[in-house]
Motif scaffolding. Structure first.
Motif, PDB file in Angstrom:
ATOM      1  N   LEU A   1       0.824  -1.215   0.000  1.00 35.95           N
ATOM      2  CA  LEU A   1       0.000   0.000   0.000  1.00 35.95           C
ATOM      3  C   LEU A   1       0.861   1.269   0.000  1.00 35.95           C
ATOM      4  N   GLU A   2       1.997   1.210   0.668  1.00 38.08           N
ATOM      5  CA  GLU A   2       2.925   2.349   0.666  1.00 38.08           C
ATOM      6  C   GLU A   2       3.563   2.490  -0.714  1.00 38.08           C
ATOM      7  N   ARG A   3       4.026   1.369  -1.244  1.00 38.97           N
ATOM      8  CA  ARG A   3       4.810   1.368  -2.481  1.00 38.97           C
ATOM      9  C   ARG A   3       4.010   1.689  -3.740  1.00 38.97           C
ATOM     10  N   PHE A   4       2.814   1.100  -3.860  1.00 32.64           N
ATOM     11  CA  PHE A   4       2.039   1.255  -5.102  1.00 32.64           C
ATOM     12  C   PHE A   4       0.889   2.248  -5.004  1.00 32.64           C
ATOM     13  N   PHE A   5       0.504   2.619  -3.775  1.00 36.19           N
ATOM     14  CA  PHE A   5      -0.639   3.525  -3.652  1.00 36.19           C
ATOM     15  C   PHE A   5      -0.288   4.815  -2.896  1.00 36.19           C
ATOM     16  N   GLY A   6       1.011   5.013  -2.657  1.00 37.21           N
ATOM     17  CA  GLY A   6       1.494   6.269  -2.085  1.00 37.21           C
ATOM     18  C   GLY A   6       0.956   6.606  -0.706  1.00 37.21           C
ATOM     19  N   MET A   7       0.594   5.571   0.049  1.00 34.27           N
ATOM     20  CA  MET A   7       0.054   5.840   1.391  1.00 34.27           C
ATOM     21  C   MET A   7       1.185   6.007   2.411  1.00 34.27           C
ATOM     22  N   THR A   8       0.878   6.750   3.467  1.00 34.40           N
ATOM     23  CA  THR A   8       1.813   6.826   4.587  1.00 34.40           C
ATOM     24  C   THR A   8       1.715   5.486   5.315  1.00 34.40           C
ATOM     25  N   HIS A   9       2.668   5.236   6.208  1.00 32.88           N
ATOM     26  CA  HIS A   9       2.652   3.980   6.967  1.00 32.88           C
ATOM     27  C   HIS A   9       1.354   3.844   7.771  1.00 32.88           C
ATOM     28  N   ALA A  10       0.922   4.955   8.372  1.00 32.48           N
ATOM     29  CA  ALA A  10      -0.296   4.931   9.196  1.00 32.48           C
ATOM     30  C   ALA A  10      -1.541   4.630   8.356  1.00 32.48           C
ATOM     31  N   GLN A  11      -1.647   5.285   7.181  1.00 33.47           N
ATOM     32  CA  GLN A  11      -2.781   5.038   6.280  1.00 33.47           C
ATOM     33  C   GLN A  11      -2.771   3.584   5.819  1.00 33.47           C
ATOM     34  N   ALA A  12      -1.585   3.114   5.431  1.00 34.24           N
ATOM     35  CA  ALA A  12      -1.446   1.750   4.911  1.00 34.24           C
ATOM     36  C   ALA A  12      -1.830   0.723   5.973  1.00 34.24           C
ATOM     37  N   PHE A  13      -1.415   0.968   7.199  1.00 34.61           N
ATOM     38  CA  PHE A  13      -1.722   0.036   8.285  1.00 34.61           C
ATOM     39  C   PHE A  13      -3.231  -0.030   8.529  1.00 34.61           C
ATOM     40  N   GLU A  14      -3.868   1.140   8.486  1.00 35.51           N
ATOM     41  CA  GLU A  14      -5.316   1.237   8.717  1.00 35.51           C
ATOM     42  C   GLU A  14      -6.096   0.484   7.624  1.00 35.51           C
ATOM     43  N   ILE A  15      -5.723   0.704   6.371  1.00 34.77           N
ATOM     44  CA  ILE A  15      -6.413   0.032   5.248  1.00 34.77           C
ATOM     45  C   ILE A  15      -6.164  -1.480   5.300  1.00 34.77           C
ATOM     46  N   MET A  16      -4.920  -1.866   5.622  1.00 37.49           N
ATOM     47  CA  MET A  16      -4.597  -3.290   5.733  1.00 37.49           C
ATOM     48  C   MET A  16      -5.507  -3.952   6.774  1.00 37.49           C
ATOM     49  N   LEU A  17      -5.693  -3.270   7.912  1.00 35.86           N
ATOM     50  CA  LEU A  17      -6.544  -3.813   8.982  1.00 35.86           C
ATOM     51  C   LEU A  17      -8.007  -3.919   8.544  1.00 35.86           C
ATOM     52  N   THR A  18      -8.455  -2.935   7.767  1.00 39.28           N
ATOM     53  CA  THR A  18      -9.828  -2.975   7.233  1.00 39.28           C
ATOM     54  C   THR A  18     -10.008  -4.208   6.343  1.00 39.28           C
ATOM     55  N   VAL A  19      -9.035  -4.454   5.460  1.00 42.29           N
ATOM     56  CA  VAL A  19      -9.108  -5.631   4.581  1.00 42.29           C
ATOM     57  C   VAL A  19      -9.108  -6.910   5.423  1.00 42.29           C
TER      58      VAL A  19
END
Ligand code: TYC
Length: 106
Positions: A47-65
Motif C-alpha cells: 500500500l505504501e509502495r504502489f498507492f502512495g500511502m503513509t505507513h499509518a494510512q497503509a496500516f489502517e487500510i490493511m486492517l480494514t481488509v
C-alpha cells in the motif's frame, strides 16, 4: 406557392439538439482482498509502495481488509487501475504470497 411570403416551402423541418453533454471518463475502484497467508507487513508495504500511502494510512487500510474481507484502496482511470492491479499481482507472486488485487467499474 401562391400567398406564401415567409420563404418556407412547407416541408417538414428538423430541430437539431445542440445541447452537449460533458464526457467524464469512467473510473475504476482497485480492491485488495483478504487471505489467511499474506503477512500484514507485506500488505502495508504494498500500500505504501504502489498507492502512495503513509505507513499509518497503509496500516489502517490493511486492517480494514483483514477484518472486512476487502477494501477499496484507490479509484483511477481504466489504464492506471489496470497497471496498479498488475503491479500488485506481480509483486505478490514474486514474493510467493497469495495476495489478490482486482478492479471494478465505479
Ligand atoms: N489476513 C492476513 C493475515 O492475517 C493479512 C492480510 C491483510 C492479508 C490484508 C491480505 O489484503 C490482505 N496475515
Amino acid at each position: 406557392m401562391a400567398g406564401k411570403t415567409d420563404g418556407s416551402d412547407g416541408d417538414t423541418s428538423v430541430v437539431t439538439k445542440t445541447h452537449t453533454r460533458t464526457q467524464r471518463p469512467p473510473l475504476y475502484k482497485v480492491l485488495l482482498l483478504n487471505d489467511d497467508y499474506t503477512p500484514m507487513e507485506f500488505v502495508v508495504h504494498v500500500l505504501e509502495r504502489f498507492f502512495g500511502m503513509t505507513h499509518a494510512q497503509a496500516f489502517e487500510i490493511m486492517l480494514t481488509v483483514h477484518k472486512k474481507g476487502l477494501a477499496v484502496v484507490g479509484v483511477f482511470s481504466f489504464e492506471v487501475a489496470e497497471t496498479k492491479v498488475a503491479q500488485v499481482m506481480d509483486f505478490a507472486r514474486r514474493h510467493q504470497h497469495p495476495l489478490q488485487c482486482t478492479m471494478e467499474k465505479e
